[in-house]
Design a protein around this motif. Structure first.
Motif: not given
Length: 300
Positions: A89-114
């Motif tokens: 596959a072109g990407y996997r669920l791990d890549d999508m999990a990295d997107d979620a963390i990347g979004l938190l990074d971009a928003l300046g959020i250290d920790k979140a409820h998931i």
């Protein structure tokens, strides 16, 4: 609609509530968009003191569509899965999990409820396992470990899942309304008029079934999360409806058994959707669970 750069992708997102409140990241399911989260559900979380963040996964909504990956042969992929052949596959669920963390990074959020539903629950599980220091708590809803041998969709649910959407713009709304009616909560029905309004909103916002096929391939290529779930250390709540025809209740029960100290909450009569009638109850369940997560984080 705000767009932010994450892992070289454009990710569309929306926030609600006071940014000083505990953040809760909502991860949506297969082919769904951030608008698929009912506004009333998000409002209920805001009313309970959360800073709500919802976003479009890659290959959905207004986020980047990975056109260069082409159109997957879904039937061939299903056959390979049945024969236990390796999928690429072109990407996997791990890549999508990295997107979620990347979004938190971009928003300046250290920790979140998931919080994730269906495929989003799978992604949320990976986030909690791989990024425990970024996760205040995990809520996995109507999801699964992906282990082979678990019960699969009912024949009717499988049929609508793999049905080819029509090209006609009016017919496609009816197609998706029918899909929701088949997999949704018969005990907590949503009027057809309301479903049409919501589906039409999503179709008008973005429509690309090929992209959904790529997400489906990502699920198949990612394998199961049995070993991974056993490593999750954050407070975990598993919510599942007893009448889910797409991902049966046994899948949720196994998820809860695999995650150490997870709490399982079964909702009688709930299918594979978020009925308006259950919004307040779900929000209260999640709120109580997240409070435990915050206390556990402080203790650490």
């Amino acid at each position: 609609m705000p767009i932010i750069q994450v892992n070289d992708l454009d990710i569309a997102y929306e926030t609600q509530g006071d940014s000083r409140n505990p953040p809760i990241l909502l991860i949506v399911g297969l082919g769904m968009q951030l608008v698929s989260w009912p506004d009333s559900f998000c409002d209920a979380l805001v009313q309970r003191g959360f800073y709500v963040i919802r976003f479009d996964n890659r290959d959905s909504g207004l986020s980047t569509k990975l056109h260069h990956l082409g159109k997957p042969n879904t039937l061939l992929a299903v056959l390979k899965m049945a024969l236990r052949m390796k999928l690429s596959a072109g990407y996997r669920l791990d890549d999508m999990a990295d997107d979620a963390i990347g979004l938190l990074d971009a928003l300046g959020i250290d920790k979140a409820h998931i919080l994730g539903v269906s495929m989003g629950g799978m992604i949320a599980q990976i986030v909690a396992a791989r990024y425990p220091t970024r996760t205040l708590s995990l809520t996995s809803m109507m999801s699964t470990s992906g282990r082979r041998g678990l019960p699969g969709p009912t024949p009717a649910a499988r049929k609508v899942l793999f049905a080819v959407p029509p090209n006609d713009p009016v017919a496609i709304v009816d197609h998706f309304v029918h899909t929701i009616e088949v997999i949704g909560s018969a005990q907590y029905p949503t009027s057809r008029a309301t479903l049409k309004e919501r589906v039409a909103r999503s179709v008008e916002r973005s429509l690309e079934p090929v992209a959904t096929s790529r997400q489906l391939l990502a699920i198949g290529a990612s394998g199961d999360r049995v070993a991974l779930l056993k490593t999750i250390s954050v407070p975990t709540l598993v919510i599942h409806g007893t009448a889910d025809p797409l991902i049966p209740i046994d899948c949720g029960r196994e998820t809860a058994k695999l995650i150490p100290n997870a709490v399982m909450h079964e909702i009688e009569g709930m299918g594979h959707d978020l009925p308006d009638q259950l919004n307040d109850m779900l929000a209260e369940l999640i709120s109580e669970h997240c409070h435990v997560g915050v206390c556990a984080s402080i203790e650490k």
